[in-house]
Design a protein around this motif. Structure first.
Motif, PDB file in Angstrom:
ATOM      1  N   GLN A 191      35.105 -52.225 -43.869  1.00 22.60           N
ATOM      2  CA  GLN A 191      34.896 -51.647 -42.540  1.00 22.60           C
ATOM      3  C   GLN A 191      33.457 -51.827 -42.079  1.00 22.60           C
ATOM      4  N   MET A 192      32.503 -51.588 -42.970  1.00 21.86           N
ATOM      5  CA  MET A 192      31.097 -51.713 -42.585  1.00 21.86           C
ATOM      6  C   MET A 192      30.722 -53.168 -42.282  1.00 21.86           C
ATOM      7  N   THR A 193      31.290 -54.102 -43.040  1.00 19.79           N
ATOM      8  CA  THR A 193      31.021 -55.516 -42.764  1.00 19.79           C
ATOM      9  C   THR A 193      31.588 -55.917 -41.413  1.00 19.79           C
ATOM     10  N   ASN A 194      32.809 -55.466 -41.116  1.00 19.32           N
ATOM     11  CA  ASN A 194      33.439 -55.816 -39.844  1.00 19.32           C
ATOM     12  C   ASN A 194      32.777 -55.153 -38.651  1.00 19.32           C
ATOM     13  N   GLN A 195      32.025 -54.079 -38.879  1.00 18.64           N
ATOM     14  CA  GLN A 195      31.368 -53.386 -37.770  1.00 18.64           C
ATOM     15  C   GLN A 195      30.169 -54.151 -37.211  1.00 18.64           C
ATOM     16  N   ARG A 196      29.754 -55.188 -37.875  1.00 21.47           N
ATOM     17  CA  ARG A 196      28.615 -55.956 -37.373  1.00 21.47           C
ATOM     18  C   ARG A 196      28.971 -56.615 -36.041  1.00 21.47           C
ATOM     19  N   GLY A 197      27.958 -56.914 -35.265  1.00 24.60           N
ATOM     20  CA  GLY A 197      28.169 -57.608 -33.998  1.00 24.60           C
ATOM     21  C   GLY A 197      27.936 -59.100 -34.147  1.00 24.60           C
ATOM     22  N   TRP A 198      29.007 -59.875 -34.183  1.00 24.47           N
ATOM     23  CA  TRP A 198      28.907 -61.356 -34.207  1.00 24.47           C
ATOM     24  C   TRP A 198      29.972 -61.865 -33.255  1.00 24.47           C
ATOM     25  N   GLN A 199      29.532 -62.253 -32.054  1.00 21.74           N
ATOM     26  CA  GLN A 199      30.482 -62.720 -31.044  1.00 21.74           C
ATOM     27  C   GLN A 199      29.756 -63.601 -30.037  1.00 21.74           C
ATOM     28  N   THR A 200      30.471 -64.594 -29.518  1.00 16.48           N
ATOM     29  CA  THR A 200      29.941 -65.507 -28.503  1.00 16.48           C
ATOM     30  C   THR A 200      30.973 -65.655 -27.400  1.00 16.48           C
ATOM     31  N   SER A 201      30.496 -65.667 -26.157  1.00 14.70           N
ATOM     32  CA  SER A 201      31.373 -65.909 -25.010  1.00 14.70           C
ATOM     33  C   SER A 201      30.761 -66.981 -24.111  1.00 14.70           C
ATOM     34  N   LEU A 202      31.608 -67.887 -23.677  1.00  9.94           N
ATOM     35  CA  LEU A 202      31.240 -68.873 -22.664  1.00  9.94           C
ATOM     36  C   LEU A 202      32.119 -68.597 -21.451  1.00  9.94           C
ATOM     37  N   SER A 203      31.482 -68.309 -20.323  1.00  4.84           N
ATOM     38  CA  SER A 203      32.218 -67.857 -19.142  1.00  4.84           C
ATOM     39  C   SER A 203      31.906 -68.722 -17.941  1.00  4.84           C
ATOM     40  N   ALA A 204      32.905 -68.876 -17.077  1.00  5.91           N
ATOM     41  CA  ALA A 204      32.743 -69.560 -15.797  1.00  5.91           C
ATOM     42  C   ALA A 204      33.497 -68.767 -14.749  1.00  5.91           C
TER      43      ALA A 204
END
Length: 397
Positions: A335-348
């Protein structure tokens, strides 16, 4: 953020804003969120969703005859942890001098540019402020005061803002857990801004002193601190201290640069949040956005990302530990590992101005995520990619 008007007459004026939106997630293996105030998103819970971006706000503005004393009260209804509920987002009195102003009451938390107006969809180019940058903010206003100083010379302007108060919001971390109350948590901060057309630059810093414990963590904290646990988990106390939220100081810092010239608008922001906590771990985030306006049409693109700064300390279980203790430690570590913030978004996206008071927006987001800070209801077989299609009608009145 107060809605601007051409006339500044003494008296009372009622204004408002709203967004009606619909969103579709191509993946049914995860709920995508707008920010951490939401626990229901779009994707797993429902493929089509009308609550991700929709809201309605009313604002009452009051001004004295000399405009030195003014005030505002704002109520916004949007979907959060309790469903669609109204919330008192602003309620302040403002006194303004020639080059300074003082507000007291409930005011917006604008540690980042646009942070205190991110619910007013009409006021910015995007469908929603970049989720990786603005989404982790767990509150949008506070009860206290802010003071702003301004110095102008030729076409240059300096602004300094300082603020202090206590937070008043609550956060639901999971649908099954009690609220995490931020009430009575102390907040201090400020920012320095420099403007010289077409450029503007801003440096921000704020500290949040967390006053309460997150009830979703209490059971884990009690177990980690129970007598004899260190015989099987030698670092149990250290893990508990890093998991604890009460008494922690969240430190927000950010830099932003804006170029606004003719049809072009470029924005870049970078920030770092240090929490000293493993449930909302330290992270860095940023985005770059570019838009071009031609007539009533504005085309834009955004690249935004969030990355963890630290890895959580994992509970070390020694051989011979009871099976239930091993299972509990493994679940906590995951749970603690998954709580990290690692995300990328490409938007148009595309914005079309219907009238001077309304617009339509259409946006596509390509989302890739390794961890779950900005997600809900993640299914084990999700491939960690999703596409979000959304449209909104935004207006002020």
């Amino acid at each position: 953020m107060a809605i601007a008007h051409a006339e500044e007459l003494p008296g009372v004026e009622l204004t408002g804003f709203g967004t009606f939106g619909v969103a579709y997630n191509t993946s049914n293996k995860v709920d995508l969120l707008r920010d951490l105030s939401q626990t229901n998103g779009v994707g797993f819970s429902r493929k089509f969703d009308f609550g991700l971006d929709s809201n309605l706000g009313l604002q009452l503005d009051m001004r004295s005859a000399a405009s030195t004393i003014s005030g505002a009260v704002q109520v916004v209804a949007k979907r959060d942890h309790s469903g669609i509920t109204p919330d008192l987002t602003l309620a302040f009195v403002r006194y303004a001098g020639d080059d300074w102003s003082l507000r007291a009451g409930r005011v917006g938390f604008d540690v980042y540019p646009n942070a205190d107006s991110r619910l007013i969809g009409y006021s910015y180019v995007w469908q929603r402020p970049p989720v990786e940058f603005f989404g982790p903010l767990i509150f949008s206003n506070f009860d206290g005061a802010d003071i702003q100083f301004r110095h102008r010379r030729d076409n240059r302007e300096w602004r300094l803002k300082l603020y202090s108060g206590i937070t008043n919001e609550k956060v639901e971390v999971t649908p099954a857990s009690p609220y995490f109350l931020l009430n009575h948590s102390r907040l201090h901060g400020g920012h320095l801004e420099y403007r010289q057309d077409p450029w503007s630059f801003r440096a921000s810093y704020a500290e949040l002193h967390v006053a309460n414990e997150n009830p979703a963590l209490q059971s884990s904290l009690d177990q980690l601190r129970s007598p004899g646990i260190s015989f099987f988990v030698p670092n149990a106390i250290s893990v508990a201290n890093k998991l604890q939220m009460k008494g922690k100081v969240f430190r927000f810092s950010a830099l932003s640069l804006t170029y606004d010239n003719g049809p072009w608008l470029w924005e870049a922001m970078a920030g770092r949040t240090l929490t000293g906590n493993t449930f909302i771990p330290d992270y860095k985030a940023g985005f770059i956005s570019g838009s071009y306006r031609r007539g009533k049409f504005t085309h834009y693109g955004v690249l935004s990302a969030i990355r963890p700064l630290t890895d959580p300390e994992k509970a070390i279980v020694l051989p011979g530990a009871p099976p239930e203790l091993i299972a509990g430690a493994n679940a906590l570590n995951t749970q603690m590992t998954n709580q990290r913030g690692w995300q990328t978004s490409l938007s148009a996206g595309l914005r079309y101005d219907l009238t001077p008071q309304s617009n339509l927006k259409f946006q596509i987001d390509f989302v890739r995520s390794h961890d779950n800070l900005l997600l809900r209801r993640v299914q084990p077989d999700w491939n960690r990619e999703a596409v979000l299609l959304s449209a909104t009608y935004n207006f002020i009145f």
